[in-house]
Design an enzyme around this catalytic site. Structure first.
Site, PDB file in Angstrom:
ATOM      1  N   LYS A 117     108.543 -57.599 -20.017  1.00  0.00           N
ATOM      2  CA  LYS A 117     108.867 -56.230 -20.390  1.00  0.00           C
ATOM      3  C   LYS A 117     108.320 -55.873 -21.776  1.00  0.00           C
ATOM      4  O   LYS A 117     108.063 -54.719 -22.065  1.00  0.00           O
ATOM      5  CB  LYS A 117     110.372 -56.029 -20.332  1.00  0.00           C
ATOM      6  CG  LYS A 117     110.833 -56.123 -18.891  1.00  0.00           C
ATOM      7  CD  LYS A 117     112.227 -55.659 -18.705  1.00  0.00           C
ATOM      8  CE  LYS A 117     112.503 -55.641 -17.212  1.00  0.00           C
ATOM      9  NZ  LYS A 117     113.907 -55.448 -16.929  1.00  0.00           N
ATOM     10  N   GLU A 201     116.833 -51.867 -26.880  1.00  0.00           N
ATOM     11  CA  GLU A 201     116.489 -50.467 -26.628  1.00  0.00           C
ATOM     12  C   GLU A 201     117.720 -49.631 -26.857  1.00  0.00           C
ATOM     13  O   GLU A 201     118.833 -50.124 -26.819  1.00  0.00           O
ATOM     14  CB  GLU A 201     116.097 -50.280 -25.156  1.00  0.00           C
ATOM     15  CG  GLU A 201     114.688 -50.633 -24.814  1.00  0.00           C
ATOM     16  CD  GLU A 201     114.398 -50.387 -23.334  1.00  0.00           C
ATOM     17  OE1 GLU A 201     113.268 -50.574 -22.945  1.00  0.00           O
ATOM     18  OE2 GLU A 201     115.332 -50.008 -22.582  1.00  0.00           O
ATOM     19  N   HIS A 236     123.284 -51.545 -10.227  1.00  0.00           N
ATOM     20  CA  HIS A 236     121.830 -51.588 -10.224  1.00  0.00           C
ATOM     21  C   HIS A 236     121.232 -51.809  -8.839  1.00  0.00           C
ATOM     22  O   HIS A 236     120.053 -52.103  -8.716  1.00  0.00           O
ATOM     23  CB  HIS A 236     121.316 -52.662 -11.192  1.00  0.00           C
ATOM     24  CG  HIS A 236     121.742 -52.405 -12.606  1.00  0.00           C
ATOM     25  ND1 HIS A 236     121.104 -51.517 -13.423  1.00  0.00           N
ATOM     26  CD2 HIS A 236     122.780 -52.884 -13.328  1.00  0.00           C
ATOM     27  CE1 HIS A 236     121.715 -51.471 -14.589  1.00  0.00           C
ATOM     28  NE2 HIS A 236     122.750 -52.297 -14.551  1.00  0.00           N
ATOM     29  N   ARG A 293     104.933 -53.993  -6.640  1.00  0.00           N
ATOM     30  CA  ARG A 293     105.032 -54.337  -5.217  1.00  0.00           C
ATOM     31  C   ARG A 293     105.302 -53.063  -4.422  1.00  0.00           C
ATOM     32  O   ARG A 293     105.494 -52.002  -5.000  1.00  0.00           O
ATOM     33  CB  ARG A 293     106.200 -55.284  -5.012  1.00  0.00           C
ATOM     34  CG  ARG A 293     107.493 -54.684  -5.584  1.00  0.00           C
ATOM     35  CD  ARG A 293     108.754 -55.262  -5.022  1.00  0.00           C
ATOM     36  NE  ARG A 293     109.828 -54.314  -5.245  1.00  0.00           N
ATOM     37  CZ  ARG A 293     110.601 -54.275  -6.328  1.00  0.00           C
ATOM     38  NH1 ARG A 293     110.410 -55.130  -7.308  1.00  0.00           N
ATOM     39  NH2 ARG A 293     111.543 -53.379  -6.441  1.00  0.00           N
TER      40      ARG A 293
END
Lengths: 499, 175, 513
Positions: A117, A201, A236, A293
């Protein structure tokens, strides 16, 4: 053009890939595992390869050496990883390439870059894609974490660089928490991903989750296929998706799409990819990550664009030019995908283990069902609990919602509990219908996780009572005249003599 | 056989104590709060069960019946009811007052074997019938399930470990 | 009629007074129905005839016994579903249901009548035990009852329902009968109660933990059925009765139903998993083959690795024995052997054909089982199957290995018709064990023993572990399409309708115990 393809996956996505590949004249191979030797996906391919016996320590679809060996031994030209499993594993992509097997997806380098990331953020930063602030690069120690968190303002989120799917994330709401959370996140990242690197973040409370489908060929052509709205999530996990998103207008869509396309270009991206954004209440969007993907929810994009994403994947992997330009891409109508999983929603979405005893699917010209099960299929703890994806295509959002409702009402499964009552609850919900919802929807706006019709509980009670009565009614098993039936003399004589 | 169901009163008691009282006229006519309800169980050709009440049809499934406890699905939604008579309801209260209720369940290995996978996690809510873990014994995979509703207190089992008969695997605390 | 009739009426009135509102309330407050209510629920409306309603306890003269008409037990006969049945119901409200001399005599009377007339006896038990005041006479009362229990065993069906306490010697009457029902929460059975356990062993235990319905239906196997309250227990008894003949001469009741006997069930082809190590629920097999809704399981919670129960097929009652692969891979252990053996003995006594569904990897290995006598106990099952002269049909669903093959009603021990599904594996032992013994030398010398073993196991599975060798040798009569199992069983059942086998004359065999 690729001549043959090994599908390193199972279930509905294996069927989905095989269907398109076969239509394109590509010979398809599937892998049979011991865990489900009679799986439906095996009947959708030209050839079935048995997975070799192993000690079982590595699940079949994660076993890189054996998967590559299967392709090489059987002279299969290419490998499609589907989603999940090894679909975003750079080592797998590299192993395929090294063995001379075409990996259907981006290069190992791109997968690796997007999988980290911090690297991904760096690329995004360079091409001007907005981000949730924070450092570029990992946080070396707890003190830097505190400093960075103070700079961003609370709440902040500490994430593992190699993480994903909600794992390795820690939210800090005040300064005093940062140090401890930093340590926790680092050790968790080390054990879970074998990489302790974390970054910080700004944390958005209940943003919208919106992702853009991009597709890029070897020749630098990058096209976006619009967005998908994926804010209906629980822990999630996406549960219902739609395209387009009710939160975007043309202007915002254009800005976000441009950012996504620029990112793909900057990354030298090739194949199908998804750029995930978070969108806040003030219509500011932030880059989250890029998935390399095909996504579970890809059919909603296919419905509104009329394009076949697997076909595009195969064409790109064969080295062909993108058959569409951006100006050809039109988003028409509205598509909604309901994931019908074998889960017991009332017990907290736990998998509902058991055999699908009966199945009745809705049918309509405007609905599509991607499924990897049939009557007799067993839902086991070994694989995901998906029964089917139900995708509907309406004229507009209201039409799509009605169609989705009508379809789930005609979707019946016996033997296991499903998420259908949950889908109904979402589709009936006023906030969902208004289009003004975010990732906090299930927690805040959905009062009941399941939809119950009026009087349904009374009906259930009556059903229980009448079943009880039925169970205790043996009037049909009593024949008062029975005693008068004469016994066969032969039997009677013998029986008495043998006493 | 005459079970004298005529004019019997039966009460379905839900998980949270909600009660639905029905007067039974006969096997297909009931009434609730003075409202007549005519029912019919329809088995479709493809094996699906429809429960018709006053002409409205509901897709249903009888998931389990244990003693007088029924789990049914109506429109895919699960409901648990125990079917009681006015007397048995009173009896329930008397017995509940007299007896200390056990506060959970210890799930032990029913036979020696190897733990293949663990589904239960500490703090997880479980319902009767929910899978907790998979035990391989006699070369067969056996899914061990919870028999009470509650919260998983401890998971003593480790994946891959070999366990003996009656070894404690999972402790459930009743909710 | 005048005075005599009035005296008669007065006497009747006195009996009614015994059953006052208070009488009902006392028992209801214990969560139980009264002896009277139980009898009324059990029998068809208005059919019960009470006998000896006025007998007083021993040693008490008239006038002082208004509270004890009948000596604590209601006895008599009536019809259940139109069929004659004898029954007695102990009355906990009258002298604590304790067993005195006349109390025992009433029960014995009912037992004798049932034996004379060839009718079932049902005992509803709710008793404080032997009546201490009457001393050894009350013990003799028990002895008389037990003796009748044994005499009636295998002649008429005997059913006991424990609906309150049953302690001490009292537990042995139910134990001698064919089926024991218990009511959850309000019934107990133990030889020595919690007080004695506390004194002797210093162990604190509640009556429910010591001998409650759950203990006896799942751990000890003493009781076969548990229901949630008295009314449901009685419904259970009535349901069981629909499957039983009245005596050992009659056939079990044939009642036609509308389930076609040639019903083809394609689902049966998919039920047995291809993977021999994968479990499945054999109940699904049973419910698909038997008449819809006509499977009544016995001892559901005890030794669940074997399933036994009554069912109907084409309206005829059959007894089902099935290995349950879902529990302990369906292997036979001590408890399951005894459970099945006892059920077979019942079926054989009462002319109920036995249908066996077999999927058994073998007897459960281990010191635990061996030391407790799996040999002795497994022999009970072998003995029961072999002795049974009723029609015996076997369907091998999957595994049928070694000693377990022989025991589970093989052709050799007297199976009348033995079918196998194509998934059947019939051999002396499973592939792994067989290869290890047959190719010990080759495996020891092989460069890659794992690969060689794998290859040999596959070969063995393919060539030996199938139903066709047994079929060709005649040990299996036919390998059948699973979908038509129901029709096949029905046809052979019909053909065995008049089966008759002569056993050597003897007093009785020496059954393994």
């Amino acid at each position: 053009m690729i001549k043959s393809i090994l599908i390193a996956n199972r279930g509905e996505i294996a069927i989905r890939i095989a269907r398109t590949a076969r239509r394109m004249g590509v010979k398809t191979y599937a892998i049979r595992t011991k865990k489900e030797p009679n799986a439906v996906y095996l009947s959708s391919v030209d050839e079935i390869l048995d997975f070799p016996e192993t000690d079982g320590s590595v699940p079949e679809f994660l076993d890189i050496p054996n998967l590559v060996k299967l392709a090489v031994d059987n002279h299969v030209q290419s490998m499609h990883p589907g989603y999940g499993y090894l679909s975003e594993n750079a080592e797998f992509a590299a192993a395929c390439r090294d063995a001379g097997v075409v990996f259907i997806g981006p290069s190992p380098e791109v997968i690796r870059a997007m999988g980290d990331k911090i690297v991904a953020k760096d690329i995004a930063h360079k091409c001007g894609v907005p981000m949730l602030g924070g450092t570029l690069g990992g946080i070396p120690d707890a003190e830097s974490a505190v400093a960075e968190a103070n700079r961003l303002g609370y709440p902040v989120i500490i994430k593992a660089a190699s993480g994903g799917g909600g794992r390795g994330m820690r939210i800090c709401r005040k300064e005093s928490e940062v140090k401890q959370m930093y340590e926790l996140a680092t050790s968790e990242a080390r054990t879970a991903f074998n990489d302790p690197t974390v970054f910080i973040e700004k944390y958005l409370e209940n943003p919208k989750h919106i992702e853009f489908q991009v597709v890029a060929d070897k020749y630098g052509n990058v096209v976006h296929l619009g967005e998908r709205e994926c804010s209906i999530q629980r822990k999630h996990q996406k549960l219902m998706e739609e395209a387009p998103s009710p939160a975007l207008d043309d202007e915002l869509r254009e800005r976000m799409a441009t950012a996504a396309v620029n990112l793909a270009k900057a990354a030298n991206y090739e194949s199908l990819g998804t750029v995930e954004f978070l969108l806040d209440d003030n219509r500011n969007f932030y880059f989250m990550e890029m998935n390399t993907r095909i996504q579970v929810e890809h059919p909603v994009t296919e419905m509104i664009t009329g394009l076949n994403l697997v076909e595009l994947q195969l064409l790109i992997a064969s080295g062909e030019k993108l058959p569409v330009e951006q100006k050809d891409v039109r988003l028409e109508g509205w598509a909604i995908e309901c994931r019908i999983n074998a889960e017991d929603v009332q017990s907290g979405f736990v998998p509902s283990i058991g055999m699908i005893r009966n199945l009745r699917l809705p049918s309509d010209n405007r609905i599509r069902i991607d499924s990897g099960v049939r009557i007799g299929t067993e839902i086991t703890p070994f694989f995901d609990s998906m029964i089917a994806k139900l995708i509907v295509h309406g004229k507009d959002r209201a039409d799509a919602i009605e169609l989705a409702l009508h379809s789930v009402e005609h979707f019946h499964v016996m033997g296991v509990k499903t998420t259908i009552p949950f889908c109904k609850a979402v589709l009936h919900n006023e906030v969902f219908r208004s289009g003004n919802f975010n990732t906090g929807f299930i927690e805040h706006d959905l009062k009941s996780l399941i939809y119950k019709e009026e009087h349904e509980e009374l009906i259930a009670a009556l059903l229980a009572v009448s079943t009880y009565n039925h169970d205790n009614d043996f009037s049909g098993d009593v024949d008062a005249d029975m005693a008068e039936q004469p016994m066969d003399p032969w039997v009677l004589q013998k029986r008495i003599r043998h006493l | 056989m005459q079970n004298n169901i005529q004019n019997k009163t039966l009460i379905a008691v839900g998980k949270n104590g909600e009660e639905y009282e029905f007067k039974v006229q006969n096997s297909y006519q009931y009434s609730s709060k003075g409202c007549k309800l005519t029912i019919e169980m329809i088995e479709e050709a493809d094996g699906f069960m429809l429960f018709s009440c006053e002409g409205v049809r509901y897709p249903v499934e009888i998931v389990s019946r244990k003693l007088n406890n029924y789990e049914v699905l109506v429109n895919g939604v699960s409901y648990n009811f125990t079917v009681e008579t006015p007397f048995s309801l009173k009896r329930r209260e008397i017995l509940a007052a007299n007896q200390p209720v056990s506060d959970g369940e210890d799930v032990c290995a029913p036979m020696p074997g190897k733990i293949v996978s663990i589904i239960a996690q500490e703090g997880m809510e479980v319902n009767p019938g929910d899978p907790l873990l998979v035990l391989e014994a006699m070369k067969m995979q056996n899914t061990l399930t919870a028999s009470v509703k509650g919260v998983v207190k401890t998971v003593a089992a480790k994946a891959g470990a070999t366990v003996g008969k009656d070894e404690l695997l999972v402790e459930i605390k009743k909710a | 009629m005048g005075v005599a009739y009035e005296k008669f009426l007065e006497r009747q009135k006195q009996l009614e007074q015994q059953y006052s509102a208070e009488y009902y309330e006392k028992q209801h407050n214990r969560g139980k129905l009264t002896a009277r209510e139980r009898i009324l629920l059990l029998f068809d409306q208005g059919s019960f005839e009470e006998i000896d309603a006025f007998v007083p306890p021993v040693g008490v003269t008239f006038g002082k016994t208004t509270k004890a008409f009948g000596d604590g037990v209601i006895a008599g006969f009536g019809t259940i579903g139109g069929r004659q049945v004898y029954a007695y119901s102990q009355d906990f409200n009258v002298l604590g249901g304790s067993l005195g001399t006349t109390h025992a005599a009433k029960i014995v009377k009912v037992q004798d009548m049932a034996l004379k007339t060839g009718l079932p006896v049902i005992g509803l038990i709710d008793s404080g035990g032997a009546r201490i005041q009457e001393g050894v006479a009350s013990l003799n009362g028990y002895a008389n009852i037990f003796r009748r229990n044994v005499l009636a065993s295998g002649v008429v069906p005997q059913i006991s329902a424990i609906m309150g306490p049953a302690a001490g010697g009292a537990v042995y009457s139910p134990a001698l009968t064919d089926f024991v029902f218990m009511t959850e929460g309000t019934s107990y059975m133990f030889v020595t109660g919690p007080d004695v356990v506390r004194q002797v062993l210093n162990e604190n235990v509640t009556p429910d933990q010591l001998g409650g319905a759950k203990v006896h239906t799942s751990k000890s196997g003493v009781a076969q059925f548990v229901y949630s309250d008295d009314a449901n227990t009685i419904l259970g008894i009535k349901k069981l009765l629909t499957y039983l003949p009245s005596n050992n001469i009659e056939n079990p009741p044939y009642v036609a139903n509308d389930d076609p006997t040639d019903r083809v069930e394609e689902a049966l082809r998919d039920i047995v998993p291809e993977d021999p190590d994968k479990p499945y629920d054999v109940r699904d097999v049973i419910t698909l083959i038997t008449d819809k809704g006509r499977f009544f399981e016995v001892s559901e919670n005890y030794a669940p690795n074997i399933i036994v129960g009554f069912a109907r097929l084409g309206g005829y009652v059959i007894g089902i024995i099935a290995n349950q692969p879902k529990v302990m891979a369906g292997s036979l252990d001590i408890d399951s052997s005894v459970k099945a053996a006892r059920f077979i003995n019942f079926c054989d006594s009462f002319n109920i054909p036995i249908v066996t569904f077999e999927d058994v990897p073998g007897f459960l290995p281990g010191t635990d089982q061996e030391h407790q006598g799996i040999i002795r106990n497994g022999a009970k099952l072998l003995y029961a199957y072999t002795r049974a002269t009723v029609p015996k049909i076997t369907v091998v669903l999957r595994k049928s290995y070694g000693g377990a093959y022989i025991v589970m009603n093989s052709k050799g021990i007297g199976g009348d018709y033995n079918f196998a599904w194509p998934t059947a594996e019939i051999a002396v032992m499973g592939p792994d064990g067989a290869i290890a013994i047959l190719f010990r030398k080759e495996l020891a010398e092989a460069a890659d023993p794992v690969a060689l073993k794998k290859e040999l196991v596959a070969k063995y599975r393919n060539e030996v572990a199938n139903p066709y060798i047994a079929d060709e040798k005649g040990f299996i009569d036919e390998v059948i399409d699973p979908a038509v199992t129901r029709a096949k069983i029905f046809r052979v059942l019909k053909s065995l309708d008049k089966k008759s086998v002569s056993l050597p004359r003897r007093k009785h065999g020496n059954t393994p115990l």
